[in-house]
Design an enzyme around this catalytic site. Structure first.
Site, mmCIF file in Angstrom:
data_model
loop_
_atom_site.group_PDB
_atom_site.id
_atom_site.type_symbol
_atom_site.label_atom_id
_atom_site.label_comp_id
_atom_site.label_asym_id
_atom_site.label_seq_id
_atom_site.Cartn_x
_atom_site.Cartn_y
_atom_site.Cartn_z
ATOM 1 N N LYS A 28 -20.155 40.061 29.075
ATOM 2 C CA LYS A 28 -21.318 39.283 29.430
ATOM 3 C C LYS A 28 -22.161 39.170 28.417
ATOM 4 C CE LYS A 28 -22.271 39.323 33.588
ATOM 5 N NZ LYS A 28 -22.999 40.122 34.753
ATOM 6 N N ARG A 98 -27.870 43.189 35.177
ATOM 7 C CA ARG A 98 -26.662 42.943 35.441
ATOM 8 C C ARG A 98 -25.597 43.801 34.494
ATOM 9 N NH1 ARG A 98 -25.611 36.699 35.539
ATOM 10 N NH2 ARG A 98 -24.598 37.071 37.216
ATOM 11 N N GLY A 107 -17.467 41.755 40.698
ATOM 12 C CA GLY A 107 -18.032 42.070 41.826
ATOM 13 C C GLY A 107 -17.750 43.736 42.035
ATOM 14 N N MET A 109 -19.286 46.264 40.099
ATOM 15 C CA MET A 109 -20.506 46.885 39.756
ATOM 16 C C MET A 109 -21.533 46.038 40.307
ATOM 17 S SD MET A 109 -19.281 48.360 36.140
ATOM 18 C CE MET A 109 -18.831 46.771 35.426
ATOM 19 N N ARG A 349 -17.197 33.380 30.646
ATOM 20 C CA ARG A 349 -16.051 34.175 30.274
ATOM 21 C C ARG A 349 -14.794 33.682 30.297
ATOM 22 N NH1 ARG A 349 -17.140 37.862 35.584
ATOM 23 N NH2 ARG A 349 -16.537 36.176 37.223
ATOM 24 N N HIS A 475 18.473 52.138 44.288
ATOM 25 C CA HIS A 475 19.460 51.226 44.403
ATOM 26 C C HIS A 475 18.990 49.939 45.063
ATOM 27 C CE1 HIS A 475 22.735 49.259 46.821
ATOM 28 N NE2 HIS A 475 23.563 49.444 45.860
ATOM 29 N N SER A 802 23.042 51.940 24.308
ATOM 30 C CA SER A 802 21.978 51.319 25.226
ATOM 31 C C SER A 802 21.378 52.085 26.010
ATOM 32 C CB SER A 802 22.910 50.386 26.244
ATOM 33 O OG SER A 802 22.091 49.783 27.158
ATOM 34 N N CYS A 869 18.949 49.103 28.973
ATOM 35 C CA CYS A 869 19.553 48.631 30.152
ATOM 36 C C CYS A 869 18.994 49.033 31.383
ATOM 37 C CB CYS A 869 21.097 48.269 30.258
ATOM 38 S SG CYS A 869 21.816 49.760 30.317
ATOM 39 N N TYR A 889 18.051 44.414 21.223
ATOM 40 C CA TYR A 889 17.825 43.729 22.320
ATOM 41 C C TYR A 889 17.578 44.539 23.750
ATOM 42 C CZ TYR A 889 22.239 45.698 24.360
ATOM 43 O OH TYR A 889 23.100 46.705 24.794
HETATM 44 C C1 PEP Z 1 20.025 53.794 33.759
HETATM 45 O O1 PEP Z 1 19.992 54.621 33.939
HETATM 46 O O2 PEP Z 1 18.864 53.260 33.569
HETATM 47 C C2 PEP Z 1 20.928 52.764 33.871
HETATM 48 C C3 PEP Z 1 20.860 51.370 33.568
HETATM 49 O O3 PEP Z 1 22.004 53.099 34.712
HETATM 50 P P1 PEP Z 1 21.952 53.133 36.363
HETATM 51 O O4 PEP Z 1 20.682 52.527 36.820
HETATM 52 O O5 PEP Z 1 23.058 52.365 36.914
HETATM 53 O O6 PEP Z 1 22.216 54.611 36.694
#
Ligand code: PEP
Ligand code: MG
Length: 911
Positions: A28, A98, A107, A109, A349, A475, A802, A869, A889
């Site tokens: 501000k 202010r 809102g 503070m 802002r 899961h 990975s 992954c 990646y």
């Molecule tokens: C992991 O452990 O990050 C992975 C991709 O394998 P999972 O989640 O299937 O154990």
């Protein structure tokens, strides 16, 4: 005396600060100075820096040396700029006080207006304005605000009375009027006396009459409000460090409540809900700032009526709006007052906006020539996660607000799969399937304590998944994300009773078939049905129910994503096990599969896998495995066909076998044991015994990952054969496939080599049989600290890495990915961890292991391809980290691919 600059003046065409001093002056303060510098009318004032706040917090509410003198000097300049004097009984200056932090915390503070009024100055104000009621109304507002904020008289609980509101209410009743603005000067005078008495009753002292004492009281309250409870909560939610502190802005008052040629309001230079261009907002004629937000009177819309109510003021506002947008190159959210036809800006802002609006505004600003396409991608303009809003159905905001009002809110869990879903409660996959058979349009929410591979059929059918246990990489969470389903996990307030078919939250009991609504963006759960709206981008890309040319939203998305792909360095892959998921991911821009979890394919063939598990001898196991081969081959072929020449990483069997068969399965399905006994031609006792043998205390650290393939090499051989036969078949159809076979949970080079040898041997055989060869690689997951620490050894044989950051987080932190739901909320609330480590990479710990893994891996094999992954592959902050440490990646669930693309572009542009 210290010569540190604590106070920055702004006004009368000069300012000590500017927009670059945000950290010192807060948003501000910096913008008030900046507006002065670009010639926008701003009432004069001064800003006390964030350092003063930090000093104040650290030194028992004391101020740094020299501050009082600097404030006195700045106040003099304000008086000169405004032609009035603070405390004068003939020409009084009033000020507001202010807060204003580096990032706006709307809102959270405190603010106090009309400071400087007392029994003498009020008379002068009445005289000057020619409006006695206005002067006394300003005075009563001041006492009310000061009482609430500085004297701590705000109600503490919802049952406490607000003494001021109570007196005001009684006064209106006695006067027989409905609105505050209808009270006469005489009524307001009485009210001031009553308000003062109320403060005296509370503090035991007279209300402070000295303007300077009032001002310092207000400054102290503003600095203290940095540490109030809601400010802490807000900072935690938005990742704002607690040590930034707030600045405090003391500014000359202008008045929107002098008469019908005055107004006050908040405006946006464009709409921030859907992003449509054009100045808009709320205003009230003859009112003071807080009335607009307080909801005492319903404000009018600027875009509808201000041009006819106050044409001169409207024209100035639109002009100022354009100037601000051009200067800041961003949509502005402003506060203004129109005092007798003259517009004054009290704040500007960058406006907060929805994900829809963020995309539209960024693209429009480029198309209007205000910003470049690279600027459009800035994180602060479109936080990558906000793209979600373009992809998921959302709760109709009005419907959600109604549900909240009606008290149907139930509880909150971990927001694991974004989107909004309503449906009838269903507790078992089989029930979901039965409902689907009856009515393929059924709307279901699968409610479980937790989910397992067997629930997949039900998860597919359901609109959303809600579990009482499990965390962000449980899961339920990862499968939902892969399927693009709305999901909330770890909702510990839910008591799921499968026998009674009920879910209980406190004293509310919902039965199977009752409607429930879940907001996967926030983790909120509501009883009943909340209306949703579909995403147009999905209608075009996935449902193909809308043509691109019919959806402006899609066109803007597509334009944005071209810029994204030009900017990013990281490749984006997807975690997908099925051709339809792979096809969706390609529509979202995936460039390969980074993880195909083969076990997910087994859920359709539980009989065979259970036979395999129960087999006593190699022959029996081989027979069961052989029966699985054709199914696996077909599955892989489908994937190769969907992915074409793009790389496909397939991971060999990973989870503990008990996930397919355990005592829990036998207990939940009483006829299972008989079925298995019949099929295998053994006694039920034998089955019972074998299942008991399989029991593990710590299955996630037990016989899983490559440990299965090492003990049962025939499983690895079958999977390798299925992959390579499918690859050969695809090649024979003219697809130049690139399978990457991945060994899970490797810690030792010897483990990798053991499995690699089976794969390579199988490949040789398959290629000879098929008469074709396929270009394939064998690599490893890095999901154990040992694999990262010994990455130079592992890379000796592994052709790619990975990072499985779900397991790597679990093993590095010693924190179970399935059980951390019990304490993570407490950890977050108490700032023990800065983020949920299963959602955002713990950069100091897990991140260090990743850095080591990359460096050591590439020290052996300099062209080592490295990806990620784990679930973190779709988390923007984690994607940025992956870019920083040089991964090739990231791989994430299909619906997060666009988000990962944007985050990757932002990472590249940040450099
Ligand atoms: C992991 O452990 O990050 C992975 C991709 O394998 P999972 O989640 O299937 O154990
Ligand atoms: Mg894993």
């Amino acid at each position: 005396m210290s010569d540190t600059k604590h106070v920055y003046f702004f006004g009368a065409g000069e300012a000590d600060g500017d927009a670059t001093l945000r950290n010192t002056l807060g948003g501000k303060g910096a913008n008030l100075a900046e507006m002065i510098n670009i010639g926008i009318p701003v009432p004069a004032g001064f800003t006390l820096t964030t350092d003063v706040c930090n000093y104040f917090s650290a030194n028992d509410s004391q101020y740094p040396e020299g501050l009082k003198t600097q404030v006195a000097e700045a106040l003099k300049k304000v008086e000169a700029a405004m032609g009035a004097e603070f405390g004068s009984t003939s020409n009084p200056l009033l000020v507001s006080c202010r807060s204003g932090a580096r990032e706006s915390m709307p809102g959270m503070m405190d603010t106090i207006l009309n400071i400087g009024l007392n029994d003498e100055t009020v008379a002068a104000l009445a005289e000057q304005s020619g409006n006695e009621a206005f002067a006394w109304d300003s005075y009563r507002r001041f006492i009310q605000m000061y009482g609430g904020v500085v004297l701590d008289m705000k109600p503490k609980t919802k049952n406490d009375e607000d003494p001021f509101e109570d007196l005001l209410h009684k006064k209106k009743e006695a006067a027989g009027v409905k609105f505050d603005s209808e009270l006469s000067a005489a009524h307001l005078k009485e009210l001031v006396a009553e308000f003062k008495q109320a403060t005296k009753n509370h503090t035991g002292e007279d209300f402070p009459n000295d303007p300077l004492e009032q001002m310092w009281g207000a400054i102290g309250a503003v600095f203290s409000s940095w540490n109030n409870d809601r400010a802490f909560v807000y900072r935690r939610d938005y990742g704002i460090p607690h040590d930034w502190g707030t600045a405090c802005n003391v500014q000359a008052m202008v008045f929107g409540n002098l008469g019908d040629d005055c107004a006050t309001g908040v405006g946006l230079t464009r709409d921030c809900s859907m992003g449509e261009p054009g100045f808009c907002g709320d205003y009230l004629i003859n009112a003071q700032g807080e009335d607009v937000v307080a909801g005492i009177r319903t404000p009018q819309r600027i875009e509808s009526t201000l041009s006819s109510d106050l044409p001169e003021g409207y024209a100035q506002l639109v002009e100022i709006g354009k100037k601000l947008e051009t200067h800041y190159k961003e949509v502005q959210d402003i506060e203004f007052t129109i005092q007798r036809g003259q517009v004054w800006l009290l704040q500007t802002r960058n406006a907060k906006r929805t994900g829809f609006a963020a995309v539209r505004i960024a693209v429009d600003l480029v198309n209007e020539g205000l910003i470049t396409s690279r600027e459009a991608l800035q994180k602060k303009r479109i936080p990558a996660d906000d793209l979600n809003q373009l992809l998921q159905p959302i709760f109709d905001p009005a419907a959600k607000a109604r549900a909240e009002e009606e008290g149907t809110y139930l509880t909150k869990g971990i927001n694991a799969g974004p989107g909004a879903a309503s449906g009838q409660i269903c507790f078992h996959a089989a029930d979901a399937e039965a409902a689907f058979e009856k009515d393929p349009n059924c709307q279901l929410i699968l409610v479980r304590r937790e989910t397992s591979p067997e629930d997949l059929r039900g998860m597919r059918i359901a609109n959303g998944i809600l579990t009482a246990f499990g965390g962000a990489s449980s899961h339920a969470a990862l499968v939902s994300r892969q399927m693009g389903k709305v999901c909330i996990v770890g909702c510990s307030a839910l008591n799921v009773d499968y026998h009674e078919s009920t879910v209980t939250v406190g004293d509310k009991v919902l039965k199977a078939g009752d409607w429930i609504s879940i907001d996967g963006f926030t983790g909120e759960v509501f009883a009943g049905q909340v209306e949703t709206k579909p995403s147009e981008v999905i209608e075009v890309l996935i449902g193909k129910t809308k043509k691109p040319e019919d959806s402006e939203t899609y066109q803007r998305y597509a334009q944005l994503m071209t810029w994204v792909d030009e900017a990013r360095r990281l490749n984006i892959r997807t975690n997908a096990d099925q051709p339809d998921q792979a096809a969706d991911a390609i529509s979202f821009g995936a460039e390969g599969i980074g993880l195909c979890r083969t076990e997910h394919m087994f859920f359709d063939h539980l009989d065979e896998i259970r036979e395999m598990i129960l087999a006593d001898t190699l022959e029996e196991r081989q027979a069961a495995v052989d029966r699985l081969l054709p199914f696996q081959r077909e599955d892989f072929k489908g994937l190769f066909q969907a992915m074409g020449e793009k790389p496909v990483t397939i991971r060999l069997l990973d989870p503990p076998l008990h996930e397919f068969l355990s005592e829990r399965h036998l207990a939940e399905q009483p006829d299972l044991i008989h079925k298995l006994a019949d099929t295998l031609d053994v006694s039920t006792e034998t089955i019972q015994h074998r299942v008991a043998e399989l029991h593990e205390e710590n299955p996630m650290l037990g016989h899983r990952g490559c440990r299965i393939g090492i003990v049962y090499p025939e499983i690895t051989a079958m999977q390798a054969r299925a992959i390579l036969e499918a690859a050969c078949a695809a090649k024979q159809e003219g697809i130049n496939v690139h399978p990457e076979i991945m060994i899970p949970l490797v810690g030792f080079l010897t483990e990798f080599k053991n499995q690699e040898a089976i794969v390579r041997e199988t490949a040789k055989a398959v290629f000879a049989e098929a008469g074709v060869t396929v270009d394939y690689m064998v690599g490893t997951m890095v999901e154990l600290p040992r694999a990262a620490l010994c990455a130079d050894q592992v890379a000796d044989a592994a052709e790619f890495f990975s990072f499985g950051t779900n397991d790597l987080t679990q093993t590095a932190l010693g924190m179970s990915r399935d059980d951390y739901g019990a304490f993570i909320a407490h950890y977050r609330e108490n700032d023990i961890v800065p983020n949920d480590p299963f959602q955002t990479i713990d950069q100091d710990g897990v991140g260090s292991l990743m850095r080591i893994g990359v460096e050591k891996g590439r020290s052996t094999r300099d062209d080592l391809k490295v990806g990620i992954c784990g679930e973190h592959g779709g988390d923007p902050a984690s994607v940025m980290f992956c870019d920083e440490i040089g991964l090739n990646y990231v791989s994430c669930s299909p619906y997060r691919v666009p988000i990962a693309r944007l985050a990757a572009a932002q990472a590249a542009l940040d450099k």
